[in-house]
Design a protein around this motif. Structure first.
Motif, PDB file in Angstrom:
ATOM      1  N   VAL A 104       0.835  -1.201   0.000  1.00 44.43           N
ATOM      2  CA  VAL A 104       0.000   0.000   0.000  1.00 44.43           C
ATOM      3  C   VAL A 104       0.870   1.251   0.000  1.00 44.43           C
ATOM      4  O   VAL A 104       2.060   1.212   0.278  1.00 44.43           O
ATOM      5  N   ASP A 105       0.219   2.387  -0.305  1.00 45.34           N
ATOM      6  CA  ASP A 105       0.930   3.657  -0.379  1.00 45.34           C
ATOM      7  C   ASP A 105       1.271   4.217   0.996  1.00 45.34           C
ATOM      8  O   ASP A 105       2.314   4.827   1.190  1.00 45.34           O
ATOM      9  N   ASN A 106       0.385   4.012   1.962  1.00 44.52           N
ATOM     10  CA  ASN A 106       0.522   4.593   3.295  1.00 44.52           C
ATOM     11  C   ASN A 106       0.009   3.567   4.298  1.00 44.52           C
ATOM     12  O   ASN A 106      -1.196   3.424   4.489  1.00 44.52           O
ATOM     13  N   ILE A 107       0.910   2.837   4.924  1.00 42.25           N
ATOM     14  CA  ILE A 107       0.490   1.699   5.728  1.00 42.25           C
ATOM     15  C   ILE A 107      -0.291   2.114   6.975  1.00 42.25           C
ATOM     16  O   ILE A 107      -1.243   1.448   7.380  1.00 42.25           O
ATOM     17  N   GLN A 112      -5.576   1.981   9.413  1.00 36.83           N
ATOM     18  CA  GLN A 112      -6.630   2.697  10.133  1.00 36.83           C
ATOM     19  C   GLN A 112      -7.958   2.570   9.390  1.00 36.83           C
ATOM     20  O   GLN A 112      -9.013   2.377  10.005  1.00 36.83           O
ATOM     21  N   ARG A 113      -7.913   2.661   8.084  1.00 38.15           N
ATOM     22  CA  ARG A 113      -9.124   2.508   7.273  1.00 38.15           C
ATOM     23  C   ARG A 113      -9.730   1.114   7.461  1.00 38.15           C
ATOM     24  O   ARG A 113     -10.953   0.967   7.585  1.00 38.15           O
ATOM     25  N   ILE A 114      -8.875   0.093   7.478  1.00 37.74           N
ATOM     26  CA  ILE A 114      -9.353  -1.280   7.667  1.00 37.74           C
ATOM     27  C   ILE A 114      -9.959  -1.447   9.055  1.00 37.74           C
ATOM     28  O   ILE A 114     -11.025  -2.048   9.219  1.00 37.74           O
ATOM     29  N   GLU A 115      -9.303  -0.902  10.058  1.00 39.40           N
ATOM     30  CA  GLU A 115      -9.815  -1.005  11.430  1.00 39.40           C
ATOM     31  C   GLU A 115     -11.135  -0.252  11.583  1.00 39.40           C
ATOM     32  O   GLU A 115     -12.074  -0.752  12.222  1.00 39.40           O
ATOM     33  N   ASP A 116     -11.222   0.924  10.980  1.00 43.24           N
ATOM     34  CA  ASP A 116     -12.453   1.718  11.067  1.00 43.24           C
ATOM     35  C   ASP A 116     -13.635   0.985  10.428  1.00 43.24           C
ATOM     36  O   ASP A 116     -14.787   1.199  10.822  1.00 43.24           O
ATOM     37  N   ALA A 117     -13.356   0.132   9.449  1.00 43.82           N
ATOM     38  CA  ALA A 117     -14.417  -0.628   8.785  1.00 43.82           C
ATOM     39  C   ALA A 117     -14.859  -1.835   9.597  1.00 43.82           C
ATOM     40  O   ALA A 117     -15.816  -2.524   9.216  1.00 43.82           O
ATOM     41  N   VAL A 158       0.716  11.523   7.200  1.00 42.09           N
ATOM     42  CA  VAL A 158      -0.226  11.566   6.072  1.00 42.09           C
ATOM     43  C   VAL A 158      -1.444  10.735   6.438  1.00 42.09           C
ATOM     44  O   VAL A 158      -1.328   9.571   6.813  1.00 42.09           O
ATOM     45  N   LYS A 159      -2.628  11.332   6.342  1.00 42.62           N
ATOM     46  CA  LYS A 159      -3.844  10.667   6.820  1.00 42.62           C
ATOM     47  C   LYS A 159      -4.625   9.949   5.732  1.00 42.62           C
ATOM     48  O   LYS A 159      -5.589   9.244   6.020  1.00 42.62           O
TER      49      LYS A 159
END
Length: 315
Positions: A104-107, A112-117, A158-159
Motif C-alpha cells: 500500500v501507499d501509506n500503511i 486505520q481505514r481497515i480497522e475503522d471498517a 499523512v492521513k
C-alpha cells in the motif's frame, strides 16, 4: 512451438471461502475488483477472480489470463449455510499456506481505514517488535499481510490512502527444504529469485521469487510474487510434512502460472520430470494441468490467451 519461461506469469492464488458475498465484499474493500467469474452449477461450485484494475494498476484492462496478482475465491455450494463449515487457514495446525500480501501507499492510513471498517487483525502495526507490517483477517481467517511501499517516517503524518494504488504483492507458502524448493521454482517453473531475507536469530529465511525483469523496483512495488518461508531444520526431519490445503481440512488450493503455449510448457515440465497432479490429457478438462511442487502444493498451468498461437479453446 517452443515455450519461453520468461513469458510466464504467476497468475493467481486460489483459496476456498465459506460465504462468497462476505469474501468478495472484503477483498473489494481492499481495492480489488471482480474481473472474472465462473459459475459451475452442475458441479456445485463457483469461482470468483479479483485483481487490482484501476487505470494505474500494473495489469489494468488485461485479459484475466494475462495478469499477475489475482485472488481466486472458490465457493462450494451450501457452505455459507453450514454452521460447522470452517476452512484451514494454514497458520494453525496443519500448517502450510501462510498468507496473501498487499502493498500500500501509506500503511498507517491503510490499516486505520481497515480497522475503522470493523475488520479484525491478527497483528496490528503496534503489536510486537515489527512495526512496519500488519496482518488483517479476512472473513475466513486467512491472513492478509499489509506492507508499505515507503518508509514509515515518510507517511506517518499523512492521513490519506488511495486503494487504487494498492498491489497484490505476494503469496506465502512454507517449504520443508529451501534448496529443493528454490531449485524447483527457478529451474522448472522459470522464476527468478528477487530477494532473500535471512533471520538467523529467529531461525527462518524468506525467499521472494517471481517472473519478469523488474530489477529497478523493490519487491514491495511488484505484484504476483511467491514467498517461500523455510524454518531451519525441517529438511532434516524425514517425517516432517506441510499441509497442501487440498487434503482435509481444506483451505488454500493452489497457485497458478499462465504460460505462452500450454502444450509446449507441459512437454517441458514432463522433460523436467515433474510430479503431476493432473496432466492435460487427464479427465474432461483438457485445457488445464496441475504440477506438484516438492512439498506437494498444487500449481495450476493455464494458457495465457494473449500469447496463444494455436487454436486451443479459451478457458
Amino acid at each position: 512451438m517452443a515455450t519461453d519461461p520468461t513469458s510466464y506469469k504467476l497468475n493467481h492464488s486460489m483459496i476456498r471461502v465459506k460465504d462468497p458475498k462476505r469474501s468478495v465484499e472484503f477483498y473489494e474493500f481492499l481495492g480489488l475488483k471482480l474481473i472474472n467469474q465462473h459459475k459451475n452449477p452442475d458441479a456445485k461450485f463457483d469461482l470468483y477472480f479479483l485483481a487490482y484494475d484501476s487505470p494505474g494498476a500494473v495489469s489494468h484492462g488485461n485479459h484475466w489470463s494475462d495478469r499477475e496478482g489475482i485472488v481466486e475465491l472458490t465457493h462450494n455450494y451450501g457452505t455459507e449455510n453450514d454452521p460447522n463449515y470452517k476452512i484451514a487457514n494454514g497458520n494453525t495446525e496443519p500448517r502450510g499456506f501462510g498468507h496473501l500480501c498487499i502493498s500500500v501507499d501509506n500503511i498507517q492510513a491503510a490499516c486505520q481505514r481497515i480497522e475503522d471498517a470493523g475488520y479484525r487483525f491478527q497483528k496490528k502495526l503496534t503489536d510486537g517488535r515489527m512495526r512496519h507490517i500488519a496482518f488483517v483477517l479476512d472473513p475466513d481467517d486467512y491472513w492478509v499481510e499489509v506492507i508499505g511501499r515507503k518508509p514509515l517516517e515518510e507517511t506517518e503524518n499523512v492521513k490519506d490512502t488511495d486503494v487504487s494504488t494498492y498491489r497484490l504483492n505476494h503469496t506465502m507458502i512454507r517449504v520443508k527444504d529451501a534448496e529443493k524448493s528454490l531449485n524447483f521454482y527457478k529451474d522448472v517453473m522459470g522464476m527468478k529469485l528477487k530477494r532473500t531475507s535471512e533471520n538467523e536469530k529467529a531461525q527462518f529465511n524468506l525467499y521472494f521469487l517471481g517472473y519478469g525483469d523488474d530489477a529497478s523496483a523493490t519487491t514491495a512495488h511488484q505484484e504476483g510474487l511467491l514467498e517461500l518461508t523455510w524454518n531451519y531444520g525441517t529438511e532434516k526431519n524425514p517425517n516432517f510434512k506441510y499441509h497442501d490445503g487440498n487434503a482435509e481440512p481444506q483451505g488454500f488450493g493452489h497457485i497458478c502460472v499462465s504460460v505462452d503455449d500450454i502444450d509446449a510448457a507441459c512437454a517441458r515440465f514432463e522433460e523436467k520430470g515433474v510430479n503431476w497432479k493432473k496432466r492435460l490429457t487427464d479427465g474432461r478438462m483438457k485445457n488445464i494441468a496441475f504440477v506438484l511442487d516438492p512439498d506437494g502444493y498444487w500449481i495450476e498451468v493455464v494458457q495465457n490467451e494473449k500469447l496463444k498461437s494455436g487454436g486451443r479453446a479459451a478457458i
